[in-house]
Design a protein around this motif. Structure first.
Motif, PDB file in Angstrom:
ATOM      1  N   UNK A 105      10.827  23.806  59.248  1.00  0.00           N
ATOM      2  CA  UNK A 105      10.193  24.870  58.469  1.00  0.00           C
ATOM      3  C   UNK A 105      11.128  26.046  58.250  1.00  0.00           C
ATOM      4  N   UNK A 106      12.053  26.267  59.196  1.00  0.00           N
ATOM      5  CA  UNK A 106      13.022  27.344  59.035  1.00  0.00           C
ATOM      6  C   UNK A 106      13.936  27.063  57.837  1.00  0.00           C
ATOM      7  N   UNK A 107      14.439  25.850  57.773  1.00  0.00           N
ATOM      8  CA  UNK A 107      15.366  25.501  56.702  1.00  0.00           C
ATOM      9  C   UNK A 107      14.655  25.428  55.355  1.00  0.00           C
ATOM     10  N   UNK A 108      13.418  24.968  55.364  1.00  0.00           N
ATOM     11  CA  UNK A 108      12.637  24.960  54.130  1.00  0.00           C
ATOM     12  C   UNK A 108      12.429  26.380  53.628  1.00  0.00           C
ATOM     13  N   UNK A 109      12.101  27.295  54.524  1.00  0.00           N
ATOM     14  CA  UNK A 109      11.861  28.685  54.127  1.00  0.00           C
ATOM     15  C   UNK A 109      13.134  29.322  53.564  1.00  0.00           C
ATOM     16  N   UNK A 110      14.277  29.046  54.184  1.00  0.00           N
ATOM     17  CA  UNK A 110      15.546  29.580  53.694  1.00  0.00           C
ATOM     18  C   UNK A 110      15.854  29.009  52.314  1.00  0.00           C
ATOM     19  N   UNK A 111      15.661  27.715  52.146  1.00  0.00           N
ATOM     20  CA  UNK A 111      15.935  27.040  50.871  1.00  0.00           C
ATOM     21  C   UNK A 111      15.056  27.617  49.758  1.00  0.00           C
ATOM     22  N   UNK A 112      13.780  27.792  50.038  1.00  0.00           N
ATOM     23  CA  UNK A 112      12.860  28.332  49.038  1.00  0.00           C
ATOM     24  C   UNK A 112      13.197  29.780  48.710  1.00  0.00           C
ATOM     25  N   UNK A 113      13.463  30.574  49.729  1.00  0.00           N
ATOM     26  CA  UNK A 113      13.754  31.992  49.504  1.00  0.00           C
ATOM     27  C   UNK A 113      15.021  32.175  48.687  1.00  0.00           C
ATOM     28  N   UNK A 114      16.062  31.398  48.987  1.00  0.00           N
ATOM     29  CA  UNK A 114      17.306  31.533  48.242  1.00  0.00           C
ATOM     30  C   UNK A 114      17.115  31.175  46.772  1.00  0.00           C
ATOM     31  N   UNK A 115      16.242  30.221  46.477  1.00  0.00           N
ATOM     32  CA  UNK A 115      15.961  29.879  45.075  1.00  0.00           C
ATOM     33  C   UNK A 115      15.435  31.096  44.325  1.00  0.00           C
ATOM     34  N   UNK A 116      14.564  31.860  44.956  1.00  0.00           N
ATOM     35  CA  UNK A 116      14.008  33.047  44.309  1.00  0.00           C
ATOM     36  C   UNK A 116      15.043  34.163  44.221  1.00  0.00           C
ATOM     37  N   UNK A 117      15.921  34.268  45.211  1.00  0.00           N
ATOM     38  CA  UNK A 117      16.999  35.258  45.145  1.00  0.00           C
ATOM     39  C   UNK A 117      17.913  34.952  43.964  1.00  0.00           C
ATOM     40  N   UNK A 118      18.242  33.685  43.779  1.00  0.00           N
ATOM     41  CA  UNK A 118      19.087  33.283  42.645  1.00  0.00           C
ATOM     42  C   UNK A 118      18.399  33.595  41.330  1.00  0.00           C
ATOM     43  N   UNK A 119      17.111  33.271  41.234  1.00  0.00           N
ATOM     44  CA  UNK A 119      16.369  33.573  40.012  1.00  0.00           C
ATOM     45  C   UNK A 119      16.394  35.070  39.727  1.00  0.00           C
ATOM     46  N   UNK A 120      16.138  35.875  40.756  1.00  0.00           N
ATOM     47  CA  UNK A 120      16.144  37.317  40.570  1.00  0.00           C
ATOM     48  C   UNK A 120      17.499  37.837  40.127  1.00  0.00           C
ATOM     49  N   UNK A 121      18.571  37.307  40.711  1.00  0.00           N
ATOM     50  CA  UNK A 121      19.915  37.744  40.352  1.00  0.00           C
ATOM     51  C   UNK A 121      20.235  37.406  38.892  1.00  0.00           C
ATOM     52  N   UNK A 122      19.843  36.217  38.450  1.00  0.00           N
ATOM     53  CA  UNK A 122      20.087  35.829  37.057  1.00  0.00           C
ATOM     54  C   UNK A 122      19.330  36.745  36.107  1.00  0.00           C
ATOM     55  N   UNK A 123      18.068  37.009  36.405  1.00  0.00           N
ATOM     56  CA  UNK A 123      17.264  37.877  35.535  1.00  0.00           C
ATOM     57  C   UNK A 123      17.817  39.299  35.521  1.00  0.00           C
ATOM     58  N   UNK A 124      18.318  39.748  36.663  1.00  0.00           N
ATOM     59  CA  UNK A 124      18.871  41.107  36.721  1.00  0.00           C
ATOM     60  C   UNK A 124      20.105  41.240  35.825  1.00  0.00           C
ATOM     61  N   UNK A 125      21.020  40.284  35.950  1.00  0.00           N
ATOM     62  CA  UNK A 125      22.235  40.341  35.141  1.00  0.00           C
ATOM     63  C   UNK A 125      21.901  40.183  33.668  1.00  0.00           C
ATOM     64  N   UNK A 126      21.000  39.271  33.329  1.00  0.00           N
ATOM     65  CA  UNK A 126      20.608  39.103  31.934  1.00  0.00           C
ATOM     66  C   UNK A 126      19.997  40.386  31.390  1.00  0.00           C
ATOM     67  N   UNK A 127      19.179  41.046  32.209  1.00  0.00           N
ATOM     68  CA  UNK A 127      18.569  42.296  31.775  1.00  0.00           C
ATOM     69  C   UNK A 127      19.574  43.397  31.541  1.00  0.00           C
ATOM     70  N   UNK A 128      20.688  43.370  32.263  1.00  0.00           N
ATOM     71  CA  UNK A 128      21.711  44.405  32.079  1.00  0.00           C
ATOM     72  C   UNK A 128      22.419  44.274  30.746  1.00  0.00           C
ATOM     73  N   UNK A 129      22.237  43.152  30.069  1.00  0.00           N
ATOM     74  CA  UNK A 129      22.913  42.909  28.789  1.00  0.00           C
ATOM     75  C   UNK A 129      22.028  43.243  27.600  1.00  0.00           C
ATOM     76  N   UNK A 130      20.848  43.795  27.857  1.00  0.00           N
ATOM     77  CA  UNK A 130      19.937  44.140  26.769  1.00  0.00           C
ATOM     78  C   UNK A 130      20.384  45.372  26.016  1.00  0.00           C
ATOM     79  N   UNK A 131      19.660  45.679  24.955  1.00  0.00           N
ATOM     80  CA  UNK A 131      20.003  46.839  24.121  1.00  0.00           C
ATOM     81  C   UNK A 131      18.885  47.865  24.057  1.00  0.00           C
ATOM     82  N   UNK A 132      17.694  47.503  24.558  1.00  0.00           N
ATOM     83  CA  UNK A 132      16.557  48.410  24.516  1.00  0.00           C
ATOM     84  C   UNK A 132      16.458  49.144  25.846  1.00  0.00           C
ATOM     85  N   UNK A 133      16.265  50.459  25.797  1.00  0.00           N
ATOM     86  CA  UNK A 133      16.205  51.247  27.027  1.00  0.00           C
ATOM     87  C   UNK A 133      15.118  52.300  26.938  1.00  0.00           C
TER      88      UNK A 133
END
Length: 367
Positions: A167-195
């Protein structure tokens, strides 16, 4: 000669087009990560995760192609405890069902790696990536590679003694997936033009608490999933007739209860959910008279809907359909919270080259 990736090599108008291209690419990768999270959830809920007992990053792309190869794969599965202790009556046809879930999960992971890595190299070589973005994109690439390693590390935990993964490794695996998703969305958002302009520091802190608590909640959700804790204490708001059940304190030393006691793990998952609801609603109230009011309200609505779905899933004794929907709800919460938080920083000016170094200012961003 300027270095590859230098911001001074392309005029501002072309750079704006490059940013649109990069946003489309990153959002496409983000959608694939969402699919990966959901397929991973289905793989876990169908007990398919241990059906492939070897890690072959290249050769493993090709599934069994004939009866002899299927028998070989099935024979490997028959050597692990999950088969001998739990699925000893499984035939080859039933094995194929769980094999395809795990094979699809791994194939999607490989596809995400290619869809991220190949365009990254092309965009970098063709000087479409601004210098300041390079370390952020490389960091995401490293996290993706690490996720693959952690995925196998998780599978290994269920191949020798256990009939499921740690369960420890499953929790780490799942959490890292969401961290990666958040990082991608953050960088993509930094490339926008509306503020809407930069938000006050206190408002940013309030907005940042929501995804931070959500990530903690996802980690405990992984523990709940790994221990099958959702199949017990299927009442709400009480557990075994009490707010805090006696069973939550049965292990020694006491801290083992936090991670290995089914009652305590489910209790913590509930408590963090309550905290997340309070944080989201409080932030919506905090932002009510600002340009960020709508975003904060949407985040709060997503959190409350997810909490409600969690209760419904628990009361229904965690059927697969509701469990998957609940996992999808977590994706919505994290994505909405990250997009909302990122909107509180203005995007980089498109017509100005990004400097080589930048002093911290009120408009600086954490990633």
């Amino acid at each position: 000669m300027a270095a590859v990736g230098s911001d001074t090599l392309r005029p501002g108008r072309e750079r704006a087009g490059d940013r649109r291209l990069l946003r489309v690419w990153l959002y496409a990768v983000a959608l694939m990560v969402v699919a990966m999270v959901l397929v991973g959830g289905a793989t876990r809920l169908t007990d398919s995760g241990l059906s492939i007992t070897e890690w072959k990053p290249i050769h493993g792309v090709v599934p069994p192609l004939n009866e002899a190869q299927w028998q070989e794969e099935f024979g490997k599965y028959q050597q692990i405890p999950e088969y001998s202790l739990q699925n000893f009556d499984m035939d080859l046809q039933a094995f194929k069902v769980i094999f395809w879930w795990e094979w699809g999960h791994r194939l999607l992971g490989r596809a995400i790696g290619l869809v991220f890595f190949v365009p990254l190299v092309v965009f970098w070589v063709t000087r479409r990536i601004e210098r300041a973005l390079v370390p952020k994109l490389v960091a995401i690439l490293v996290l993706g590679a690490l996720q693959g390693v952690i995925g196998w590390w998780m599978v290994v935990s269920g191949l020798t003694v256990r009939t499921d993964v740690s369960q420890y490794r499953l929790a780490v695996h799942l959490t890292l997936a969401f961290v990666i998703l958040g990082a991608i969305l953050w960088v993509a958002g930094s490339l926008g033009s509306v503020s809407r302009g930069a938000a006050a520091r206190g408002l940013r802190i309030g907005a940042g608490l929501v995804p931070a608590v959500a990530i903690v909640q996802i980690f405990w959700g992984g523990l709940v999933a790994g221990l099958d804790a959702g199949l017990t204490f299927n009442t709400w708001p009480l557990m075994d007739g009490r707010l805090v059940p006696d069973a939550a304190f049965r292990l020694s030393p006491w801290w083992l209860n936090l991670f290995e006691n089914v009652a305590a793990v489910q209790l913590q998952h509930r408590l963090v959910a309550y905290l997340l609801c309070v944080a989201a609603v409080a932030h919506a109230f905090q932002a009510r008279a600002t340009a960020f009011a709508l975003g904060s309200q949407l985040v709060a609505a997503a959190v409350l809907a997810q909490a409600t779905l969690g209760v419904v899933t628990l009361l229904a004794v965690t059927p697969t359909s509701l469990a998957l929907l609940h996992q999808a709800g977590a994706v919505v919460v994290v994505a909405a919270a990250i997009v909302h938080l990122r909107s509180m920083w203005p995007p980089r000016p498109v017509l100005e080259p990004a400097p080589r170094s930048r002093a911290l200012s009120t408009n600086s961003e954490p990633f």
